[in-house]
Design an enzyme around this catalytic site. Sequence first.
Site, short mmCIF file in Angstrom:
data_model
loop_
_atom_site.label_atom_id
_atom_site.label_comp_id
_atom_site.label_asym_id
_atom_site.label_seq_id
_atom_site.Cartn_x
_atom_site.Cartn_y
_atom_site.Cartn_z
N GLY A 136 0.82 -1.21 0.00
CA GLY A 136 0.00 0.00 0.00
C GLY A 136 0.85 1.26 0.00
N GLY A 137 2.07 1.15 -0.52
CA GLY A 137 3.01 2.27 -0.50
C GLY A 137 2.62 3.44 -1.39
N SER A 138 1.68 3.21 -2.30
CA SER A 138 1.29 4.29 -3.24
C SER A 138 0.09 5.07 -2.73
CB SER A 138 0.95 3.69 -4.60
OG SER A 138 -0.03 2.67 -4.42
N TYR B 52 -15.57 -3.78 6.77
CA TYR B 52 -14.20 -3.29 6.95
C TYR B 52 -13.76 -3.52 8.40
CZ TYR B 52 -10.58 0.44 7.31
OH TYR B 52 -9.44 1.17 7.54
N HIS C 281 -12.76 10.04 1.98
CA HIS C 281 -13.09 10.45 3.34
C HIS C 281 -13.53 11.91 3.36
CE1 HIS C 281 -10.55 6.86 4.23
NE2 HIS C 281 -11.48 6.70 5.12
N PRO D 21 -4.65 3.90 13.66
CA PRO D 21 -4.74 5.34 13.39
C PRO D 21 -6.18 5.84 13.48
CG PRO D 21 -3.64 4.16 11.60
CD PRO D 21 -4.32 3.15 12.45
N LYS E 214 -14.58 19.51 -2.97
CA LYS E 214 -15.83 20.24 -3.21
C LYS E 214 -15.63 21.75 -3.07
CE LYS E 214 -18.58 17.47 -0.57
NZ LYS E 214 -19.84 16.93 0.01
P1 NAP Z 1 -5.29 4.39 0.15
O1 NAP Z 1 -4.79 5.77 -0.05
O2 NAP Z 1 -6.62 3.99 -0.40
O3 NAP Z 1 -4.18 3.36 -0.41
C1 NAP Z 1 -4.48 1.99 -0.43
C2 NAP Z 1 -3.21 1.28 -0.84
O4 NAP Z 1 -3.46 -0.12 -0.86
C3 NAP Z 1 -2.76 1.68 -2.25
O5 NAP Z 1 -1.35 1.70 -2.29
C4 NAP Z 1 -3.32 0.56 -3.11
O6 NAP Z 1 -2.59 0.33 -4.30
C5 NAP Z 1 -3.13 -0.61 -2.15
N1 NAP Z 1 -4.01 -1.72 -2.51
C6 NAP Z 1 -5.38 -1.73 -2.49
N2 NAP Z 1 -5.82 -2.93 -2.89
C7 NAP Z 1 -4.72 -3.70 -3.20
C8 NAP Z 1 -4.53 -5.01 -3.66
N3 NAP Z 1 -5.54 -5.82 -3.93
N4 NAP Z 1 -3.25 -5.44 -3.85
C9 NAP Z 1 -2.19 -4.64 -3.58
N5 NAP Z 1 -2.31 -3.37 -3.11
C10 NAP Z 1 -3.56 -2.91 -2.93
O7 NAP Z 1 -5.33 4.01 1.70
P2 NAP Z 1 -4.69 4.76 2.97
O8 NAP Z 1 -5.65 5.81 3.42
O9 NAP Z 1 -3.27 5.11 2.66
O10 NAP Z 1 -4.74 3.59 4.05
C11 NAP Z 1 -3.57 2.86 4.34
C12 NAP Z 1 -3.89 1.98 5.54
O11 NAP Z 1 -4.28 2.82 6.64
C13 NAP Z 1 -5.05 1.03 5.29
O12 NAP Z 1 -4.77 -0.24 5.87
C14 NAP Z 1 -6.22 1.70 5.99
O13 NAP Z 1 -7.17 0.74 6.40
C15 NAP Z 1 -5.53 2.35 7.15
N6 NAP Z 1 -6.26 3.51 7.74
C16 NAP Z 1 -6.58 4.57 6.94
C17 NAP Z 1 -7.27 5.65 7.51
C18 NAP Z 1 -7.65 6.86 6.70
O14 NAP Z 1 -8.34 7.74 7.24
N7 NAP Z 1 -7.22 6.98 5.45
C19 NAP Z 1 -7.61 5.64 8.86
C20 NAP Z 1 -7.27 4.53 9.63
C21 NAP Z 1 -6.58 3.46 9.04
P3 NAP Z 1 -2.98 1.16 -5.65
O15 NAP Z 1 -2.43 2.53 -5.47
O16 NAP Z 1 -2.30 0.39 -6.76
O17 NAP Z 1 -4.48 1.12 -5.76
O1 GFB Z 2 -14.30 10.34 6.62
P1 GFB Z 2 -15.71 9.87 6.60
O2 GFB Z 2 -16.33 9.61 5.27
O3 GFB Z 2 -15.85 8.51 7.40
O4 GFB Z 2 -16.58 10.97 7.41
P2 GFB Z 2 -16.04 8.20 8.95
C1 GFB Z 2 -17.98 10.88 7.37
C2 GFB Z 2 -18.59 12.03 8.16
O5 GFB Z 2 -18.33 13.28 7.48
C3 GFB Z 2 -20.10 11.88 8.20
C4 GFB Z 2 -19.56 13.84 6.99
O6 GFB Z 2 -20.60 12.54 9.34
C5 GFB Z 2 -20.51 12.63 6.93
O7 GFB Z 2 -21.87 13.07 6.97
N1 GFB Z 2 -19.33 14.47 5.69
C6 GFB Z 2 -19.65 15.75 5.38
C7 GFB Z 2 -18.74 13.91 4.63
N2 GFB Z 2 -19.32 16.02 4.10
C8 GFB Z 2 -18.73 14.88 3.62
C9 GFB Z 2 -18.13 14.56 2.37
O8 GFB Z 2 -18.08 15.37 1.43
N3 GFB Z 2 -17.59 13.32 2.23
C10 GFB Z 2 -17.64 12.40 3.25
N4 GFB Z 2 -17.06 11.18 3.08
N5 GFB Z 2 -18.21 12.66 4.48
C11 GFB Z 2 -14.78 6.04 8.18
C12 GFB Z 2 -15.04 4.54 8.07
O9 GFB Z 2 -15.80 6.62 8.97
O10 GFB Z 2 -13.56 6.31 8.83
C13 GFB Z 2 -13.94 3.90 7.31
O11 GFB Z 2 -16.29 4.32 7.43
C14 GFB Z 2 -12.56 4.39 7.71
O12 GFB Z 2 -14.05 2.50 7.48
C15 GFB Z 2 -12.49 5.85 8.05
O13 GFB Z 2 -12.05 3.64 8.75
C16 GFB Z 2 -11.21 6.20 8.75
O14 GFB Z 2 -14.99 8.88 9.74
O15 GFB Z 2 -17.46 8.41 9.30
#
Ligand code: NAP
Ligand code: GFB
Length: 325
Positions: free
Chosen positions: A18-20, A147, A190, A174, A198
């Site tokens: 997931g490095g990208s 998830y 997110h 995280p 937007k």
């Molecule tokens: P991201 O930006 O969506 O990146 C996902 C990464 O996983 C990309 O490098 C993607 O590769 C790779 N990937 C997805 N499906 C794959 C597959 N089938 N085989 C190989 N690689 C695959 O995600 P992120 O936000 O960086 O999240 C990284 C980690 O942090 C995840 O485990 C996520 O659950 C965790 N996390 C994220 C958040 C958050 O708010 N973003 C919060 C808590 C935990 P491609 O670029 O080729 O698609």
């Molecule tokens: O980041 P988010 O989509 O996920 O935030 P969660 C959702 C909250 O933001 C809700 C409000 O209260 C939405 O109503 N919101 C307002 C918006 N405007 C927007 C918008 O333009 N886009 C989005 N997406 N939301 C996720 C989990 O929960 O947290 C995932 O479902 C993941 O599994 C992630 O772990 C870290 O914070 O609600």
Amino acid sequence: MADGDRTGAKSKRILVTGGSGLVGRAIEQVVKAGEGRPDEEWVFLSSKDADLTDAAETRALFDRYRPTHVVHLAAMVGGLFRNMKYNLDFWRKNMQINDNVLHSAHEHGVTKVVSCLSTCIFPDKTTYPIDETMIHNGPPHSSNFGYSYAKRMIDVQNRGYYEQHGCMFTAVIPTNVFGMYDNFNIEDGHVLPGLIHKTYLAQKNGTSLEVWGSGQPRRQFIYSLDLARLFIWVLREYKEIQPIILSVGEEDEVSIKEAAESIVAATGFKGEVIFDTSKSDGQYKKTASNSKLRKYLPDFKFTPFSQAIKETCDWFTANYEMARK
Ligand code: NAP
Ligand code: GFB
């Protein structure tokens, strides 16, 4: 030199699945900005290197690189609305990826694996603040059960690999992450990248900014570069199998409305902000304690939220063409 051969100086080869993605790119940025060490070789992967839902491709990847350490980030990831649409896919794909990566790491004698959970996987009915001991205490919020259960199984797998094989497989938890190279897709991403995208369009088109839901739900947001620094510390120093929450403090929790106001301030948006309450609010809050992290790193400094938002908005505007959206 074949991929598998390590030069003497680089005794550690760290594979970042997931490095990208958002978190992976932040770790790469921090490593390349000087946090890397002479004995570490970092390899940042994407799905182009291997589809990790496929066991044979995963094994071939480990055969090729023969890593000593793994930062396991690869996952099917998305915001509230993507999770609500595809709970089964989030379960299946993440279960496949996690089982393949952890089993290949075990088969290849990897010294340490650090995987990724999330503060959104904790029980929906809970006391606050949430801490690391509560992961399995009840069902997660209905919006992202697929998830959440898949992520919780990483904790079960880590325990199994440690008890049965003595593997040092651990995980971080995280909170909501944001920053450069995020997924800015309005439907699937997110909240912060969605609102940044937007706002960019509203400014360009002279329209109003639409915030989904009531704006009342509360979140702790961690800047991807701060998470990257903490991740590298966990990889090098953290010795527990039990996961550790990586989040700003409870006192830094903001409402979605306040988060939107930070983006408005950072971009100088002058248009109307409206709240579409026909859209789901999702989980009201998931307030997590970072006291375990503070015991290890009492002096760690998080980037101020407004500064991190400004840097992310500026990056998005400057990189609009290439940004994931
Ligand atoms: P991201 O930006 O969506 O990146 C996902 C990464 O996983 C990309 O490098 C993607 O590769 C790779 N990937 C997805 N499906 C794959 C597959 N089938 N085989 C190989 N690689 C695959 O995600 P992120 O936000 O960086 O999240 C990284 C980690 O942090 C995840 O485990 C996520 O659950 C965790 N996390 C994220 C958040 C958050 O708010 N973003 C919060 C808590 C935990 P491609 O670029 O080729 O698609
Ligand atoms: O980041 P988010 O989509 O996920 O935030 P969660 C959702 C909250 O933001 C809700 C409000 O209260 C939405 O109503 N919101 C307002 C918006 N405007 C927007 C918008 O333009 N886009 C989005 N997406 N939301 C996720 C989990 O929960 O947290 C995932 O479902 C993941 O599994 C992630 O772990 C870290 O914070 O609600």
